[in-house]
Write an enzyme that holds these catalytic residues in place. Sequence first.
Site, short mmCIF file in Angstrom:
data_model
loop_
_atom_site.label_atom_id
_atom_site.label_comp_id
_atom_site.label_asym_id
_atom_site.label_seq_id
_atom_site.Cartn_x
_atom_site.Cartn_y
_atom_site.Cartn_z
N LYS A 131 -22.09 22.97 -27.17
CA LYS A 131 -21.94 23.10 -28.61
C LYS A 131 -23.10 23.87 -29.25
CE LYS A 131 -20.27 20.47 -32.56
NZ LYS A 131 -19.96 19.14 -33.12
N MET A 148 15.05 14.44 -6.74
CA MET A 148 14.56 14.92 -5.45
C MET A 148 13.91 13.78 -4.68
SD MET A 148 14.76 17.62 -3.69
CE MET A 148 14.75 19.26 -4.41
N GLU A 156 -3.65 18.35 -24.04
CA GLU A 156 -4.24 19.57 -23.48
C GLU A 156 -3.46 20.11 -22.26
OE1 GLU A 156 -5.89 16.88 -24.35
OE2 GLU A 156 -7.56 17.43 -25.66
N PHE A 211 -21.43 11.23 -25.00
CA PHE A 211 -20.05 10.98 -25.42
C PHE A 211 -19.19 12.20 -25.13
CE2 PHE A 211 -16.73 11.10 -28.80
CZ PHE A 211 -15.98 10.06 -28.30
N GLN A 212 -18.06 11.97 -24.51
CA GLN A 212 -17.13 13.03 -24.11
C GLN A 212 -17.78 14.10 -23.25
OE1 GLN A 212 -14.80 14.28 -27.60
NE2 GLN A 212 -13.31 12.68 -27.08
#
Lengths: 591, 184
Positions: A165, A483, A53, A115-116
Amino acid sequence: MSKRQMTGAEMVVEALKDQGVDVVFGYPGGAVLPIYDAIFQQNHVRHVLVRQEGGAAHAAEGYARSTGKVGVLLVTSGPGATNAVTGLTDALLDSIPLVCFTGQVPTHLIGSDAFQECDTVGITRHCTKHNYLVRSIEDLPRILHEAFYVASHGRPGPVVIDLPKDIQFATGWYEKPEITAHKTYKPRLKGDAASILQAVEMMAKAKRPVFYTGGGIINSGPLASKLIRDFVALTDFPITSTLMGLGAYPASGKNWLGMLGMHGTYEANHTMHDCDLMICVGARFDDRITGRLDAFSPHSKKIHIDIDPSSINKNVRVDLPIVGDCAHVLQDMMEVWKERSLKTDKAALTEWWKQIEIWRGRKSLAYRPSKTNIKPQYAIQRLYELTRDKDCYITTEVGQHQMWAAQYYHFEEPNRWMTSGGLGTMGYGLPAAIGTQMAHPDALVIDIAGDASILMNIQEMSTAKQYRSNVKIFILNNQYMGMVRQWQELLHGGRYAESYTESLPDFVKLAEAYGAKGIRCSDPNDLDRAIKEMIETPGVVVFDCIIEAEENCFPMIPSGKAHNDMILAELGDDGGLEIGSIIDEKGKMLV
Amino acid sequence: MNAPAPLPPSPYSSALGKSNVESHTLAVIVDNEPGVLARVVGLFSGRGYNIESLTVAEVAHGEHLSRITIVTSGPPEAIEQIGHQLERIVPIHKVTDLTLTGRAIERELAMIKVRGKGDERSEALRLAEAFHAKLIDATTESFVFELTGKPNKIDDFVELMRPLGLVEIARTGVAAITRGPMAM
């Protein structure tokens, strides 16, 4: 358009269509399946499947930065949302307009540690311009369009819409609302007329003026870039820019001083330090720009044009603030300038330019060439020369290679340069290049990368391949986090703790594993041929450019130092000055 | 050459600012929607500003508008920044620095529980009367006083009650409004 009944998921797709969105970057998961189902059943909005993502967020940023449009990403709840957080923060700091849809567990499960599940609006409150948790289907059409409005108006930024959802499944009435203003969010576009008059009068009197420009000009749109060019031509003032503003004024323009700041040119930083009038347009006096604050341009009057009132007087107190959009304000300033037939102080300007030419004469971007090793500066110079006549877009990762790209690749147009400036996100460049390529399918898109940064989102090679992208990945490979190594040399006695990468992959074989082409080059005499091969090879190409490993990025304003305390390449290389002694104890505390 | 300018004061890194702390009262009108208070409080913690007192309540039920009164402290340039940073929050309608508009009225309500017997008990009652505190609960061994006033008046009263058997204090934080006919 009349009201139509549809599900929440269908409303999302419908709103994307109404907003003119043609591509969405995303990754499916349980909590966004209804939206994916709606996307599957239509042909207006294209979905690009990333591999993580974080890649979706940077791809959307690349898309947005290279088009001026809003970038859109779609991720699932929980880890989908948290993986997007870095990209959202990146977009917030660089003022990139994004709309991010996150799935959420159904309303009745929110707060149950389902969940999630994660508190997406809580987590993203600090890294978005605004966010919404949609609690009822009746609110959804308004929120969908409001999000695009907020993301793209005023100072642009990322907006999250968290969609439970059950809301995606719920049915409601959708109608495209005509949002022309927001109830509370009302950015000011026109600058105050009295201040504009005062500003041009200050400009007419100035003896040592400079335009200091930034990403705000790019965000304002192509008109602002045109206006700043016209204004520079009208006044013959010198102009410099931040990292984010490169391309607003052409690098080939005669008044161009190069980038300013920590790795800016000697002439840009000295002009800033000694000027008597600074006209800051769409920049924010960031610490990479100012160096030591109490020694920042001590003798100048400062005009600051910015759409965000909170940018004004934040780091540096200015004499004349003008809140407004760059293009509106520049246009008004030029009109007043012409109306009043104002003239610059030509004699003083001639003297000023003489001084600037002396600074230019120091040739701060000069480096010692090598016949045996590829110098990173040389690599970027050759890349520039061999691509400058092409329709080319450059993205970068973060580190030395990014600064070398900013110094040695010269931009003539806005929206051609996509880089993570504010947040400094390694791993930005490859997904950003993919997003840029989606918006410009026929263009040559090059991610100038480092060997460490590229590994942070290397999985997106697979995305580039799947969508037949022609992205070229030009890796300046020194086997160091360059760097970090440079700073360890400067601050920590050359103790290179964890900045050397022991087991780098073979980038040529890695390219081949992803079905791409790999090219390696370590010989400066072969570089041009190899770069041409990269350009001419269709599809994704990884260019493993083996460069001189311990080259430092100069010029540099060391931490805690002023603009006129720069160190140049000669100093660092000759060992005439012990490089580790340049930064004092106070400077070591800074980043 | 111009004379060198004074140190540029920055709300974030100015050494000047440290010695220069002022207390300001900000009135903020917001949409009363979930998370709006978290946005305001998060802004203060995220950017390192102080909150000395914060009160919030819906003031227009029809429009779902709430008024947040924040007492904050910092150098003037930091207070100016706070105002502008608050204005960036999308559901915020208006931010007014009541300390700058001048002559704002500030009031706070406190409920103060005192426990005691004999002389201390009657002394507490006498002092409450002198402060115009209302007696809102009494038992044979305790009082609860309600006191409204400027925060320092409440502080004074609390200090007087301390040796007389102070048990517990509940304070609302400051609510503030400008004087005169005009709205903020």
